[in-house]
Design an enzyme around this catalytic site. Structure first.
Site, mmCIF file in Angstrom:
data_model
loop_
_atom_site.group_PDB
_atom_site.id
_atom_site.type_symbol
_atom_site.label_atom_id
_atom_site.label_comp_id
_atom_site.label_asym_id
_atom_site.label_seq_id
_atom_site.Cartn_x
_atom_site.Cartn_y
_atom_site.Cartn_z
ATOM 1 C CG ASP A 177 -1.911 1.099 1.192
ATOM 2 O OD1 ASP A 177 -1.453 2.107 0.930
ATOM 3 O OD2 ASP A 177 -3.116 0.952 1.564
ATOM 4 C CG HIS A 178 1.558 4.083 -3.032
ATOM 5 N ND1 HIS A 178 0.191 3.967 -3.647
ATOM 6 C CD2 HIS A 178 1.472 5.536 -3.451
ATOM 7 C CE1 HIS A 178 -0.344 5.064 -3.879
ATOM 8 N NE2 HIS A 178 0.495 6.076 -3.917
ATOM 9 C CG HIS A 240 -4.256 4.234 -0.679
ATOM 10 N ND1 HIS A 240 -3.383 3.317 -0.577
ATOM 11 C CD2 HIS A 240 -4.466 4.472 -1.977
ATOM 12 C CE1 HIS A 240 -2.933 3.009 -2.151
ATOM 13 N NE2 HIS A 240 -3.838 3.802 -2.664
HETATM 14 C C1 BG6 Z 1 -3.311 4.661 -6.412
HETATM 15 C C2 BG6 Z 1 -4.771 4.904 -7.060
HETATM 16 O O1 BG6 Z 1 -3.473 3.615 -5.493
HETATM 17 O O2 BG6 Z 1 -3.187 5.949 -5.421
HETATM 18 C C3 BG6 Z 1 -4.823 6.127 -8.071
HETATM 19 O O3 BG6 Z 1 -5.147 3.677 -7.733
HETATM 20 C C4 BG6 Z 1 -4.384 7.389 -7.117
HETATM 21 O O4 BG6 Z 1 -5.927 6.110 -8.535
HETATM 22 C C5 BG6 Z 1 -3.066 7.294 -6.465
HETATM 23 O O5 BG6 Z 1 -4.468 8.383 -8.103
HETATM 24 C C6 BG6 Z 1 -2.812 8.474 -5.592
HETATM 25 O O6 BG6 Z 1 -1.488 8.137 -5.109
HETATM 26 P P1 BG6 Z 1 -0.554 9.402 -4.915
HETATM 27 O O7 BG6 Z 1 0.721 8.918 -4.096
HETATM 28 O O8 BG6 Z 1 -0.122 10.155 -6.055
HETATM 29 O O9 BG6 Z 1 -1.183 10.381 -4.025
#
Ligand code: BG6
Length: 503
Positions: A177-178, A240
């Site tokens: 989960d980045h 997230h």
């Molecule tokens: C991803 C979603 O997990 O997170 C995307 O699939 C979203 O739709 C993205 O744009 C947002 O990540 P960050 O790091 O750009 O806030």
């Protein structure tokens, strides 16, 4: 130098994620000495590429990091390409031969990370083949890193998990989960557990409500095909946002370790009230962007984006209220909102504290002749694009008379300007090399998140909304504002743009 030793096999090695995130993050680790001589990468995908072409692509993906020509050459020389059909057993035999050769060549000690950067319908097939074709070794480690989406509901996630667990034990599964790799998401624990001033107040006696905003200014871009089946609820809330709710709501762990943190996060998620479908409809609202304008730029509506149905009922915005039924949080709403094509890109958390028991300044008249209200104290955690936190307090306005005024103690920096914040993927790759699963989603957390989200999805699937219901460039539909107003709250009490722009 803290050198890690491993062979990475990246399934989906020609894909967008590999190019945008994985190769640059591996390069950052290489530059810092975390990866040095004893590592190799096999990129695999259907396309028929040569090693030379693959290395050229890898060098291209790191050019923004300004490597010297020698550095780029040396780094990319560790990359090998293997054209691969995930359903064909013979290809795994070829993969095994290449793995064995690289293992000997780079002295990798059998340490292996399999990174599945591709659609989840292939996860089961891949892991079964890794086992049946004898690729997993007895030496070193075999770890599996997988990307979301992890299932599309509880049942499919459970099924997927069973398939994976038949091959890899939970301790070797790293579900990315980045957001958990982001500096300020990790900082939530520091703010909570390293500051007595907050931890002693972190409960329903002092906190009025919590507001979590994950706003994006981008639209769905070229991901219409995926997004149509996902929508904002599954794309952002199931993973997230619920991870962030768990980090904010969990009890202090007895130690800052993977097992202890996981145990507390799971308990927090289990305490989130499972609504009836009727309650889900009352407490969650959805939106879809229509045409709009921002900074003089015109944007098309979601339904006109590529690969999107012209009558699409997919939500590009969600706002909702979670209630947590435990001693600490009973009665404190956790409001969340996320959406695409909103006013600006910004992720932030507001912890809104309760008012003082009695406002002794209630009869004060401010400069405009109005009675002054005491705004609540708010702790804001800025996740991105700036990182940091601020605390809003009330003070006396300097001068004659006695008028209170809000004062903001602000500690913030921009990750881009300091350059200190490691990329989320860089941190998570290093964690997987270290075998540290703290910042990954464990099955129990994933399972509970799906239980929560499935109810909302089912309730929505039985009803429809008149989409589009917010203009691109706004902060979402009116219903998202009403959700808080009917409880006597409002998003961001501070007069900033996010508050003013209704759909
Ligand atoms: C991803 C979603 O997990 O997170 C995307 O699939 C979203 O739709 C993205 O744009 C947002 O990540 P960050 O790091 O750009 O806030």
């Amino acid at each position: 130098m803290n050198e890690k030793i491993a062979l990475f096999t990246i399934f989906g090695g020609t894909g967008d994620l590999a190019k945008r995130k994985l190769y640059p993050s591996l390069f950052r680790l290489y530059r810092k000495g975390n990866l040095a001589e004893h590592f190799a990468v096999i990129g695999t995908a259907r396309r028929d590429w040569s090693d030379d072409h693959y290395r050229e692509i890898v060098r291209d993906t790191i050019k923004d990091l300004n490597p010297t020509a020698e550095e780029a050459e040396a780094f990319s020389s560790h990359f090998y390409y293997q054209s691969h059909n995930v359903n064909d057993s013979e290809h795994y035999d070829t993969l095994k031969k290449l793995s064995d050769t690289l293992n000997d060549k780079y002295e990798l000690g059998g340490n292996h990370i399999y990174y599945l950067a591709m659609a989840p319908q292939f996860f089961g097939t891949i892991v079964q083949h890794l086992k049946s074709q004898g690729i997993l070794t007895d030496n070193g480690f075999d770890r599996l890193v997988i990307e979301k989406p992890f299932g599309s509901d509880y049942d499919s996630a459970y099924q997927l998990n069973e398939e994976i667990r038949a091959v890899f034990p939970e301790k070797d599964i790293f579900r990315i989960d980045h957001y958990l790799g982001k500096e300020m998401i990790q900082n939530i624990s520091a703010i909570r557990f390293a500051n007595n001033i907050f931890e002693s107040q972190w409960n329903n006696r002092y906190i009025d409500n919590v507001q979590i905003t994950f706003a994006e200014s981008l639209g769905v871009e070229d991901r219409g095909g995926y997004y149509e089946h996902s929508g904002a609820l599954k794309d952002m809330v199931q993973n997230h946002i619920l991870q962030v709710v768990a980090l904010l709501a969990m009890e202090p762990p007895v130690a800052f370790s993977e097992a202890e943190i996981r145990a507390e996060k799971v308990k927090a998620l289990q305490a989130i009230r499972l609504y009836s479908e009727k309650e889900a409809l009352e407490n969650f609202v959805r939106g879809q962007y229509g045409q709009g304008k921002l900074d003089d730029q015109e944007f098309i509506r979601y339904r006109d984006e590529p690969n999107v149905d012209e009558h699409s009922q997919t939500e590009t915005f969600v706002a909702g209220k979670f209630l947590i039924d435990n001693f600490r949080w009973s009665g404190v709403p956790f409001y969340i909102r996320t959406g695409k094509r909103l006013t600006e890109k910004g992720t932030r958390i507001n912890i809104v504290f309760k008012q003082v028991p009695v406002n002794v300044f209630k009869d004060d008249i401010d400069k405009c002749g109005e009675k002054t209200d005491l705004p609540p104290n708010v702790l804001t955690i800025y996740i991105q694009p700036t990182e940091g936190f601020s605390m809003t307090l009330n003070g006396k306005e300097i001068g004659q008379g006695f008028t209170t005024t809000p004062v903001k103690l602000d500690y913030r920096h921009s990750a881009e300007t300091t350059g200190n914040s490691p990329e989320a993927y860089e941190k998570l790759l290093l964690d997987s090399l270290n075998g540290d699963g703290t910042n990954f989603s464990h099955w129990d957390e994933v399972a509970q998140s799906w239980r929560i989200v499935d109810i909302i999805r089912h309730a929505w699937d039985k009803t429809s909304v008149d989409f589009p219901n917010y203009a691109a460039g706004s902060m979402g539909p009116d219903a998202a504002f009403d959700l808080l107003e009917q409880d006597g709250f409002s998003w961001d009490w501070q007069p900033d743009v996010w508050y003013r722009e209704r759909g």
